[in-house]
Design a protein around this motif. Structure first.
Motif, short mmCIF file in Angstrom:
data_model
loop_
_atom_site.label_atom_id
_atom_site.label_comp_id
_atom_site.label_asym_id
_atom_site.label_seq_id
_atom_site.Cartn_x
_atom_site.Cartn_y
_atom_site.Cartn_z
N SER A 129 0.82 -1.22 0.00
CA SER A 129 0.00 0.00 0.00
C SER A 129 0.85 1.27 0.00
O SER A 129 0.32 2.36 0.16
CB SER A 129 -0.92 0.01 1.22
N SER A 130 2.16 1.12 -0.18
CA SER A 130 3.04 2.28 -0.07
C SER A 130 2.88 3.24 -1.24
O SER A 130 3.11 4.43 -1.10
CB SER A 130 4.49 1.81 0.02
N ASN A 131 2.49 2.73 -2.41
CA ASN A 131 2.46 3.56 -3.60
C ASN A 131 1.06 3.77 -4.17
O ASN A 131 0.89 4.59 -5.06
CB ASN A 131 3.35 2.95 -4.70
N SER A 132 0.10 3.03 -3.71
CA SER A 132 -1.23 3.14 -4.30
C SER A 132 -2.29 3.03 -3.22
O SER A 132 -2.32 2.06 -2.46
CB SER A 132 -1.42 2.03 -5.35
N PRO A 133 -3.20 4.00 -3.14
CA PRO A 133 -4.26 3.95 -2.10
C PRO A 133 -5.24 2.82 -2.31
O PRO A 133 -5.92 2.40 -1.38
CB PRO A 133 -4.95 5.32 -2.25
N GLU A 134 -5.33 2.28 -3.57
CA GLU A 134 -6.25 1.18 -3.83
C GLU A 134 -5.86 -0.09 -3.08
O GLU A 134 -6.66 -1.00 -2.92
CB GLU A 134 -6.31 0.87 -5.33
N LEU A 135 -4.61 -0.15 -2.61
CA LEU A 135 -4.12 -1.36 -1.98
C LEU A 135 -4.18 -1.29 -0.46
O LEU A 135 -3.71 -2.18 0.23
CB LEU A 135 -2.67 -1.63 -2.42
N GLU A 136 -4.76 -0.24 0.09
CA GLU A 136 -4.80 -0.05 1.53
C GLU A 136 -6.05 -0.71 2.13
O GLU A 136 -7.11 -0.74 1.52
CB GLU A 136 -4.78 1.44 1.88
N GLY A 137 -5.90 -1.21 3.33
CA GLY A 137 -7.03 -1.70 4.11
C GLY A 137 -7.74 -2.88 3.51
O GLY A 137 -7.17 -3.72 2.81
N ARG A 138 -9.04 -2.93 3.76
CA ARG A 138 -9.84 -4.07 3.33
C ARG A 138 -9.95 -4.16 1.82
O ARG A 138 -10.03 -5.25 1.26
CB ARG A 138 -11.25 -3.95 3.95
N GLY A 139 -9.95 -3.00 1.16
CA GLY A 139 -10.01 -3.02 -0.31
C GLY A 139 -8.84 -3.75 -0.91
O GLY A 139 -8.98 -4.49 -1.89
N GLU A 182 -7.16 -6.16 0.57
CA GLU A 182 -7.31 -7.58 0.86
C GLU A 182 -8.27 -8.24 -0.13
O GLU A 182 -8.02 -9.35 -0.61
CB GLU A 182 -7.83 -7.78 2.29
N GLU A 183 -9.38 -7.57 -0.42
CA GLU A 183 -10.35 -8.12 -1.38
C GLU A 183 -9.74 -8.22 -2.77
O GLU A 183 -9.96 -9.20 -3.49
CB GLU A 183 -11.60 -7.24 -1.40
N LEU A 184 -8.96 -7.19 -3.15
CA LEU A 184 -8.32 -7.22 -4.45
C LEU A 184 -7.31 -8.36 -4.52
O LEU A 184 -7.23 -9.08 -5.52
CB LEU A 184 -7.62 -5.89 -4.72
N GLY A 185 -6.55 -8.56 -3.45
CA GLY A 185 -5.58 -9.65 -3.42
C GLY A 185 -6.25 -11.01 -3.53
O GLY A 185 -5.76 -11.89 -4.24
N THR A 186 -7.37 -11.18 -2.83
CA THR A 186 -8.09 -12.45 -2.91
C THR A 186 -8.64 -12.69 -4.30
O THR A 186 -8.56 -13.81 -4.84
CB THR A 186 -9.25 -12.45 -1.90
N ASP A 187 -9.17 -11.64 -4.93
CA ASP A 187 -9.70 -11.76 -6.29
C ASP A 187 -8.60 -12.12 -7.27
O ASP A 187 -8.78 -12.98 -8.15
CB ASP A 187 -10.36 -10.45 -6.69
N ILE A 188 -7.43 -11.49 -7.13
CA ILE A 188 -6.31 -11.78 -8.02
C ILE A 188 -5.84 -13.22 -7.84
O ILE A 188 -5.62 -13.94 -8.82
CB ILE A 188 -5.16 -10.79 -7.77
N ALA A 189 -5.70 -13.64 -6.58
CA ALA A 189 -5.23 -15.00 -6.31
C ALA A 189 -6.19 -16.04 -6.86
O ALA A 189 -5.77 -17.03 -7.48
CB ALA A 189 -5.04 -15.19 -4.80
N ASN A 190 -7.50 -15.84 -6.68
CA ASN A 190 -8.49 -16.80 -7.19
C ASN A 190 -8.48 -16.85 -8.71
O ASN A 190 -8.60 -17.92 -9.31
CB ASN A 190 -9.88 -16.42 -6.67
#
Length: 261
Positions: A30-40, A42-50
């Motif tokens: 989350s250091s360079n992009s606000p989209e990667l902070e917090g619960r959002g 985590e959801e993005l990471g789960t979606d990418i992994a799946n």
């Protein structure tokens, strides 16, 4: 910006069906992009992994036989770690390209299985770091994202084009143009005719993407010891593909098409 690391582990599976497998893990920074902070994030990471698990779970994507050491007893397990440093553009397309490039550069150490008179088996790993085999990545798919805008669709949509699109289709394509999986994203709907057109476009763009990627990988490998070692050097040596460099088959009617504003 994306960093991909392939780790190799030697294992003896308790279940033969677990042999010759690869695992995917995604982490966000989350250091360079606000989209990667917090619960959002985590959801993005789960979606990418799946999504990546679905794309690369095909048995033909990687030559699993080359990971086998002793059938039903010992094998290599590959762990693919994806670190998303910055969020922007078509994430799935970029990650799939990075994963294929990482697998292309992966080397598997050669292992010999020695058996004594009593039938006890021992594993011997070669001391030569260059005594290894490489993975066959010919069937590793790349993802092509097609966004539906009006009655047309575009490849590698910009942020403005994504804002105008209500539905997108993620298509994983091999170097031979075979479609291995599809996924619809977005709240909008896609009619059957549009889906077939997008599939045809995805196949053509995917094949062109594989050719361009393989050319870059071969050129980089031919540099030998002089090849760029850091991510920044590599980015400087090979700038990202510009929209004007995309194949002419970016839409169903063979030309990049944008809806009238």
């Amino acid at each position: 910006m994306i960093a991909v690391n392939v780790k190799k582990f030697f294992t003896g599976p308790a279940n033969p069906k677990e042999a010759n497998q690869q695992k995917l893990n995604n982490e966000n920074s989350s250091s360079n992009s606000p989209e990667l902070e917090g619960r959002g994030g985590e959801e993005l990471g789960t979606d990418i992994a799946n999504t990546l698990y679905r794309v690369f779970s095909c048995e033909n994507s990687v030559d699993l036989k080359s990971l086998c050491i002793n059938p039903k007893e010992h094998c290599w397990v590959l762990y693919v770690d994806v670190l998303l440093l910055e969020c922007g553009g078509n994430i799935f397309d970029a990650i799939s390209i990075a994963v294929k490039a990482a697998l292309f550069n992966t080397r598997i150490p050669k292992v010999r299985v020695l058996e004594d008179e009593e039938g006890t088996k021992e594993i011997e790993l070669s001391d030569d770091p260059y005594d290894c085999i490489r993975l066959n990545v010919d069937e590793v798919p790349c993802i092509v994202t097609l966004s539906k805008i009006g009655y047309r669709h575009v490849v590698d949509a910009t942020l403005q084009e994504e804002a105008c699109s209500l539905a997108s289709l993620l298509i994983s394509v091999t170097s031979k143009g075979a479609i291995t999986s599809m996924k619809k994203v977005g709240k909008g709907s896609l009619d059957p005719e549009s889906i077939f057109e997008m599939m045809e476009t995805g196949q053509r763009v995917g094949k062109s993407l594989h050719i361009a990627l393989q050319k870059i990988l071969d050129e980089e490998e031919s540099l030998g010891a002089s090849r760029p070692k850091s991510t920044l050097d590599r980015i400087g040596a090979k700038p990202p593909m510009d929209r004007k460099d995309l194949p002419a088959c970016a839409t169903a009617d063979e030309q990049p098409h944008h809806p009238e504003k």
